[in-house]
Write a protein that holds these residues in place. Structure first.
Motif, PDB file in Angstrom:
ATOM      1  N   LEU A 267      -2.323   5.243   5.782  1.00  0.00           N
ATOM      2  CA  LEU A 267      -2.433   5.418   7.230  1.00  0.00           C
ATOM      3  C   LEU A 267      -3.405   4.407   7.836  1.00  0.00           C
ATOM      4  CD1 LEU A 267      -2.553   9.271   7.912  1.00  0.00           C
ATOM      5  CD2 LEU A 267      -0.864   7.644   8.735  1.00  0.00           C
ATOM      6  N   ARG A 268      -4.533   4.220   7.184  1.00  0.00           N
ATOM      7  CA  ARG A 268      -5.561   3.331   7.730  1.00  0.00           C
ATOM      8  C   ARG A 268      -5.037   1.903   7.858  1.00  0.00           C
ATOM      9  NH1 ARG A 268      -9.426   4.304   4.273  1.00  0.00           N
ATOM     10  NH2 ARG A 268     -10.371   5.922   5.553  1.00  0.00           N
ATOM     11  N   ASN A 269      -4.190   1.491   6.933  1.00  0.00           N
ATOM     12  CA  ASN A 269      -3.721   0.120   6.926  1.00  0.00           C
ATOM     13  C   ASN A 269      -2.436  -0.089   7.713  1.00  0.00           C
ATOM     14  OD1 ASN A 269      -5.545  -1.554   4.983  1.00  0.00           O
ATOM     15  ND2 ASN A 269      -5.298   0.439   4.024  1.00  0.00           N
ATOM     16  N   ALA A 270      -1.895   0.977   8.272  1.00  0.00           N
ATOM     17  CA  ALA A 270      -0.766   0.846   9.214  1.00  0.00           C
ATOM     18  C   ALA A 270      -1.349   0.700  10.610  1.00  0.00           C
ATOM     19  CB  ALA A 270       0.137   2.066   9.126  1.00  0.00           C
ATOM     20  N   THR A 271      -0.776  -0.178  11.400  1.00  0.00           N
ATOM     21  CA  THR A 271      -1.316  -0.440  12.730  1.00  0.00           C
ATOM     22  C   THR A 271      -0.263  -0.226  13.800  1.00  0.00           C
ATOM     23  OG1 THR A 271      -0.766  -2.792  12.524  1.00  0.00           O
ATOM     24  CG2 THR A 271      -2.984  -2.113  11.860  1.00  0.00           C
TER      25      THR A 271
END
Length: 404
Positions: A267-271
């Motif tokens: 999730l953190r690395n999806a923008t």
């Protein structure tokens, strides 16, 4: 989720911009209502052994899960500790949500009108709170406006279904499930002319779903404990309790060994708009088979504990097989979404346990079957964990945690 491949290098490599935020005490308080709701679903599945009762129980599990997920999306979009008004509005949802959970007991034995009306109200209330918090930004407002029409119609169908006979009513529940899925997919589509984006806090959203998995495991312990305490605690019953809880512990290990860290990092690395799609597919959709598998295992375990040295009835064998298939299959589905690969040991585990249950289940004591399942799952998890620890993804997560 096995991620011990080079594919993991490409899956997670973007920076995180949102600040970390954990679940609030208010959300944990609301979760207590869903603890009871899950117990009600498990009771419905255990008590109604007809085909209709089983289908209804499975659909009720989805409805409870989807209602909870609305509050998960709400809480990740709005900081309920910072926004006191939204927090109070969520607190006001606790009584009708508990009424909905109580009404679950009558939903499979009667019209279930109390359940349907309470569900309808709570769903609209959650949408109202979410809309209030998302309306100020164009991107989040556009995403919300695209989602809310179908999301509001779906629970209204439940009220309509409460006036119908059992099979038509069950068909309405299935239609509501389809509406939920279609509405979520449409809300996540990119709009060519308008910015459209859901507000997701990776740490919070991943933690919320891990907590619901804990709720589901709690149902296993409650079911096993209640079944064991219903009569005298003989050595036979004690062995059934130990065997079923060992399997629950291995399933816990299979999920909490590293899945929450992987989902949070993904999730953190999806923008941008991609984060909402990842949240929907990996968590809202992807976690349901895992949760349902745990609930089905709770139902099977409840029947195993009183007489573990007798062979299982056909329905319990099917329930146990479905539980393992859904749980491990859910992990495979999540793995595919992250690294586009499937762990062979997990595929083998599903096949071996399914064949073993169907062939040997009617002939061997349940305790023997449960012991074999535990051994196979332990073997699977050792292989999976070994691969994960050698993967670049594991190093990325470790380095990220150390840096934080």
């Amino acid at each position: 989720m096995t991620s011990a491949t080079d594919d993991a290098d490409e899956a997670l490599d973007a920076p995180e911009t949102a600040s970390e935020r954990r679940s609030t005490n208010l959300e944990l308080f609301l979760d207590l209502v869903f603890v009871f709701a899950i117990t009600q679903v498990a009771t419905a599945l255990a008590s109604n052994t007809t085909a209709l009762g089983t289908v209804q129980g499975l659909l009720l599990a989805w409805l409870v899960w989807w209602l909870w997920s609305q509050f998960a999306w709400l809480g990740t979009a709005i900081d309920l500790e910072a926004d006191g008004v939204s927090g109070l509005l969520v607190l006001a949802a606790v009584p009708p949500t508990l009424l909905m959970a109580v009404g679950l007991a009558q939903a499979t034995t009667g019209p279930g009108r109390e359940f349907a009306v309470a569900y309808f109200f709570v769903q609209l209330w959650a949408l109202f709170i979410q809309g209030r918090g998302l309306w100020g930004e164009e991107a989040t407002r556009n995403a919300f406006v695209r989602y809310v029409p179908i999301a509001a119609v779906a629970p209204a169908l439940l009220v309509l279904g409460s006036f119908l006979e059992p099979w038509p009513r069950t068909a309405i529940w299935a239609i509501v499930m389809v509406f939920n899925i279609v509405g979520a997919i449409l809300a996540g589509r990119d709009h060519p002319d308008r910015a459209s984006e859901w507000r997701i806090n990776p740490t919070h959203f991943s933690e919320r779903h891990a907590l619901f998995v804990i709720i589901s495991f709690g149902e296993v312990l409650v079911a096993v404990g209640a079944s064991a305490s219903a009569g005298a605690l003989s050595p036979q019953v004690a062995s059934g309790l130990i065997g079923t809880v060992v399997v629950a512990c291995v399933l816990w290990w299979a999920y909490f060994g590293f899945i929450p860290r992987v989902t949070e990092t993904t999730l953190r690395n999806a923008t941008g708009s991609e984060r909402g799609k990842v949240a929907r597919n990996l968590l809202s959709f992807g976690h349901f088979p895992i949760v349902l598998g745990i609930v089905l295992f709770a139902v099977a375990a409840k029947h195993i504990v009183p007489d573990p040295w007798a062979s299982l009835h056909t329905r319990d064998i099917l329930m146990l097989t479905a539980a393992i298939t859904l749980f491990v299959g859910g992990l495979l589905g999540m793995q595919w979404q992250v690294v586009r690969r499937l762990a062979p040991e997990r595929l083998a585990t599903i096949g071996i346990i399914a064949v073993m249950n169907l062939v040997a289940g009617p002939r061997v004591p349940a305790e023997v079957l449960i012991g074999a399942i535990a051994a196979i799952l332990i073997g699977m998890q050792f292989v999976t964990l070994r691969r994960f620890r050698r993967s670049n993804l594991h190093h990325q997560i470790t380095n990220s945690t150390t840096t934080t």
